[in-house]
Design a protein around this motif. Structure first.
Motif, PDB file in Angstrom:
ATOM      1  N   THR A  81       0.851  -1.175   0.000  1.00  0.00           N
ATOM      2  CA  THR A  81       0.000   0.000   0.000  1.00  0.00           C
ATOM      3  C   THR A  81       0.887   1.225   0.000  1.00  0.00           C
ATOM      4  OG1 THR A  81      -1.733  -1.173   1.210  1.00  0.00           O
ATOM      5  CG2 THR A  81      -1.791   1.239   1.236  1.00  0.00           C
ATOM      6  N   THR A  82       0.619   2.130  -0.919  1.00  0.00           N
ATOM      7  CA  THR A  82       1.470   3.305  -1.057  1.00  0.00           C
ATOM      8  C   THR A  82       0.751   4.565  -0.588  1.00  0.00           C
ATOM      9  OG1 THR A  82       0.745   3.630  -3.344  1.00  0.00           O
ATOM     10  CG2 THR A  82       2.720   2.306  -3.003  1.00  0.00           C
ATOM     11  N   ALA A  83       1.537   5.541  -0.221  1.00  0.00           N
ATOM     12  CA  ALA A  83       1.024   6.842   0.178  1.00  0.00           C
ATOM     13  C   ALA A  83       2.002   7.902  -0.315  1.00  0.00           C
ATOM     14  CB  ALA A  83       0.861   6.924   1.687  1.00  0.00           C
ATOM     15  N   TYR A  84       1.480   9.041  -0.723  1.00  0.00           N
ATOM     16  CA  TYR A  84       2.299  10.115  -1.268  1.00  0.00           C
ATOM     17  C   TYR A  84       1.892  11.448  -0.676  1.00  0.00           C
ATOM     18  CZ  TYR A  84       3.481   6.736  -4.927  1.00  0.00           C
ATOM     19  OH  TYR A  84       3.917   5.633  -5.614  1.00  0.00           O
ATOM     20  N   ALA A  85       2.882  12.308  -0.535  1.00  0.00           N
ATOM     21  CA  ALA A  85       2.580  13.694  -0.202  1.00  0.00           C
ATOM     22  C   ALA A  85       1.904  14.336  -1.407  1.00  0.00           C
ATOM     23  CB  ALA A  85       3.858  14.440   0.151  1.00  0.00           C
ATOM     24  N   ASP A  86       1.000  15.252  -1.138  1.00  0.00           N
ATOM     25  CA  ASP A  86       0.296  15.924  -2.230  1.00  0.00           C
ATOM     26  C   ASP A  86       1.280  16.616  -3.177  1.00  0.00           C
ATOM     27  OD1 ASP A  86      -2.583  16.974  -0.244  1.00  0.00           O
ATOM     28  OD2 ASP A  86      -2.151  15.095  -1.298  1.00  0.00           O
ATOM     29  N   SER A  87       2.377  17.101  -2.629  1.00  0.00           N
ATOM     30  CA  SER A  87       3.333  17.864  -3.422  1.00  0.00           C
ATOM     31  C   SER A  87       4.050  17.017  -4.468  1.00  0.00           C
ATOM     32  CB  SER A  87       4.355  18.534  -2.509  1.00  0.00           C
ATOM     33  OG  SER A  87       5.039  17.571  -1.733  1.00  0.00           O
ATOM     34  N   VAL A  88       4.075  15.704  -4.293  1.00  0.00           N
ATOM     35  CA  VAL A  88       4.781  14.839  -5.250  1.00  0.00           C
ATOM     36  C   VAL A  88       3.847  13.882  -5.955  1.00  0.00           C
ATOM     37  CG1 VAL A  88       6.883  14.972  -3.869  1.00  0.00           C
ATOM     38  CG2 VAL A  88       5.344  13.004  -3.595  1.00  0.00           C
ATOM     39  N   LYS A  89       2.587  13.854  -5.561  1.00  0.00           N
ATOM     40  CA  LYS A  89       1.625  12.933  -6.152  1.00  0.00           C
ATOM     41  C   LYS A  89       1.526  13.188  -7.650  1.00  0.00           C
ATOM     42  CE  LYS A  89      -1.586  12.068  -3.306  1.00  0.00           C
ATOM     43  NZ  LYS A  89      -2.793  12.191  -2.447  1.00  0.00           N
ATOM     44  N   GLY A  90       1.563  12.129  -8.430  1.00  0.00           N
ATOM     45  CA  GLY A  90       1.517  12.255  -9.876  1.00  0.00           C
ATOM     46  C   GLY A  90       2.874  12.432 -10.516  1.00  0.00           C
ATOM     47  N   LEU A 130      12.352   5.113  -5.133  1.00  0.00           N
ATOM     48  CA  LEU A 130      11.491   6.269  -5.317  1.00  0.00           C
ATOM     49  C   LEU A 130      11.890   6.935  -6.621  1.00  0.00           C
ATOM     50  CD1 LEU A 130       9.295   8.170  -4.199  1.00  0.00           C
ATOM     51  CD2 LEU A 130      11.139   9.509  -3.161  1.00  0.00           C
ATOM     52  N   GLN A 131      11.036   6.818  -7.601  1.00  0.00           N
ATOM     53  CA  GLN A 131      11.259   7.465  -8.885  1.00  0.00           C
ATOM     54  C   GLN A 131      10.586   8.826  -8.858  1.00  0.00           C
ATOM     55  OE1 GLN A 131      12.989   6.343 -11.691  1.00  0.00           O
ATOM     56  NE2 GLN A 131      12.587   8.382 -12.538  1.00  0.00           N
ATOM     57  N   MET A 132      11.370   9.855  -9.048  1.00  0.00           N
ATOM     58  CA  MET A 132      10.828  11.215  -9.036  1.00  0.00           C
ATOM     59  C   MET A 132      11.021  11.837 -10.409  1.00  0.00           C
ATOM     60  SD  MET A 132      11.913  12.651  -5.280  1.00  0.00           S
ATOM     61  CE  MET A 132      13.658  12.622  -5.651  1.00  0.00           C
ATOM     62  N   ASN A 133       9.942  12.301 -10.990  1.00  0.00           N
ATOM     63  CA  ASN A 133       9.965  12.924 -12.308  1.00  0.00           C
ATOM     64  C   ASN A 133       9.495  14.374 -12.212  1.00  0.00           C
ATOM     65  OD1 ASN A 133      10.609  10.336 -13.466  1.00  0.00           O
ATOM     66  ND2 ASN A 133       8.428   9.816 -13.409  1.00  0.00           N
ATOM     67  N   SER A 134       9.718  15.097 -13.270  1.00  0.00           N
ATOM     68  CA  SER A 134       9.302  16.508 -13.338  1.00  0.00           C
ATOM     69  C   SER A 134       9.724  17.259 -12.082  1.00  0.00           C
ATOM     70  CB  SER A 134       7.773  16.598 -13.517  1.00  0.00           C
ATOM     71  OG  SER A 134       7.365  15.909 -14.677  1.00  0.00           O
ATOM     72  N   LEU A 135      10.976  17.085 -11.720  1.00  0.00           N
ATOM     73  CA  LEU A 135      11.471  17.673 -10.487  1.00  0.00           C
ATOM     74  C   LEU A 135      11.431  19.193 -10.540  1.00  0.00           C
ATOM     75  CD1 LEU A 135      14.367  15.182  -9.816  1.00  0.00           C
ATOM     76  CD2 LEU A 135      12.500  15.691  -8.223  1.00  0.00           C
ATOM     77  N   LYS A 136      11.171  19.769  -9.379  1.00  0.00           N
ATOM     78  CA  LYS A 136      11.067  21.207  -9.224  1.00  0.00           C
ATOM     79  C   LYS A 136      12.114  21.682  -8.232  1.00  0.00           C
ATOM     80  CE  LYS A 136       6.017  20.808  -9.701  1.00  0.00           C
ATOM     81  NZ  LYS A 136       4.712  21.106  -9.049  1.00  0.00           N
ATOM     82  N   PRO A 137      12.516  22.947  -8.318  1.00  0.00           N
ATOM     83  CA  PRO A 137      13.483  23.463  -7.329  1.00  0.00           C
ATOM     84  C   PRO A 137      13.015  23.249  -5.894  1.00  0.00           C
ATOM     85  CG  PRO A 137      13.286  24.992  -9.156  1.00  0.00           C
ATOM     86  CD  PRO A 137      12.241  23.927  -9.375  1.00  0.00           C
ATOM     87  N   GLU A 138      11.720  23.283  -5.653  1.00  0.00           N
ATOM     88  CA  GLU A 138      11.224  23.080  -4.294  1.00  0.00           C
ATOM     89  C   GLU A 138      11.342  21.633  -3.826  1.00  0.00           C
ATOM     90  OE1 GLU A 138       9.622  24.607  -6.826  1.00  0.00           O
ATOM     91  OE2 GLU A 138       7.461  24.159  -6.794  1.00  0.00           O
ATOM     92  N   ASP A 139      11.753  20.743  -4.698  1.00  0.00           N
ATOM     93  CA  ASP A 139      12.041  19.371  -4.284  1.00  0.00           C
ATOM     94  C   ASP A 139      13.448  19.248  -3.683  1.00  0.00           C
ATOM     95  OD1 ASP A 139      10.324  18.272  -7.217  1.00  0.00           O
ATOM     96  OD2 ASP A 139       9.579  18.181  -5.155  1.00  0.00           O
ATOM     97  N   THR A 140      14.204  20.310  -3.746  1.00  0.00           N
ATOM     98  CA  THR A 140      15.546  20.296  -3.186  1.00  0.00           C
ATOM     99  C   THR A 140      15.493  20.062  -1.685  1.00  0.00           C
ATOM    100  OG1 THR A 140      16.453  21.740  -4.885  1.00  0.00           O
ATOM    101  CG2 THR A 140      17.620  21.675  -2.770  1.00  0.00           C
ATOM    102  N   ALA A 141      16.183  19.042  -1.226  1.00  0.00           N
ATOM    103  CA  ALA A 141      16.168  18.681   0.191  1.00  0.00           C
ATOM    104  C   ALA A 141      17.117  17.512   0.410  1.00  0.00           C
ATOM    105  CB  ALA A 141      14.765  18.284   0.637  1.00  0.00           C
ATOM    106  N   VAL A 142      17.350  17.222   1.672  1.00  0.00           N
ATOM    107  CA  VAL A 142      18.011  15.969   2.022  1.00  0.00           C
ATOM    108  C   VAL A 142      16.913  14.925   2.198  1.00  0.00           C
ATOM    109  CG1 VAL A 142      19.481  14.739   3.661  1.00  0.00           C
ATOM    110  CG2 VAL A 142      19.927  17.163   3.141  1.00  0.00           C
TER     111      VAL A 142
END
Length: 121
Positions: free
Chosen positions: A58-67, A82-94
């Protein structure tokens, strides 16, 4: 149990990254593995998680990365991606990997070393 995270790096906005977290040792029988992130000056937040139950979990996602992101696990259920696509500057983090028993809060679980994701505009 130890967690080994990998896959962070520098990517341009719109690009993709794949983070992996491998658990070694005796894992729990009913658990949740997840990715959290912490940006400078902000609190740590859940990005995505996946449970050990069922064929795909069962998976769960933050709204900010959903989709834009997909969390998955291998057949042995010891590695989570964790495959992350269409990355945004606000995804910058540890980004931190977390392994916890299903009924525990993340704070009581195990944490991997952080991996830095930097998204340039």
């Amino acid at each position: 149990v130890q967690l080994q995270a990998s896959g962070g790096g520098l990517v341009q906005a719109g690009g993709s990254l794949r983070l992996s977290c491998a658990a070694s040792g005796n894992t729990f029988s009913d658990y949740v593995m997840g990715w959290y992130r912490q940006a400078p000056g902000k609190e740590r937040e859940l990005v995505a998680s996946i449970s050990s139950g069922g064929p795909r979990g069962t998976t769960a996602y933050a709204d900010s990365v959903k989709g834009r992101s997909t969390i998955s696990r291998d057949l042995a259920k010891t590695t989570v991606h964790l495959q992350m696509n269409s990355l945004k500057p606000e995804d910058t983090a540890v980004y931190y990997c977390n392994l916890r028993r299903a009924w525990e809060s993340p704070d009581l679980g195990l944490w991997g070393q952080g991996t830095l994701v930097t998204v340039s505009s």
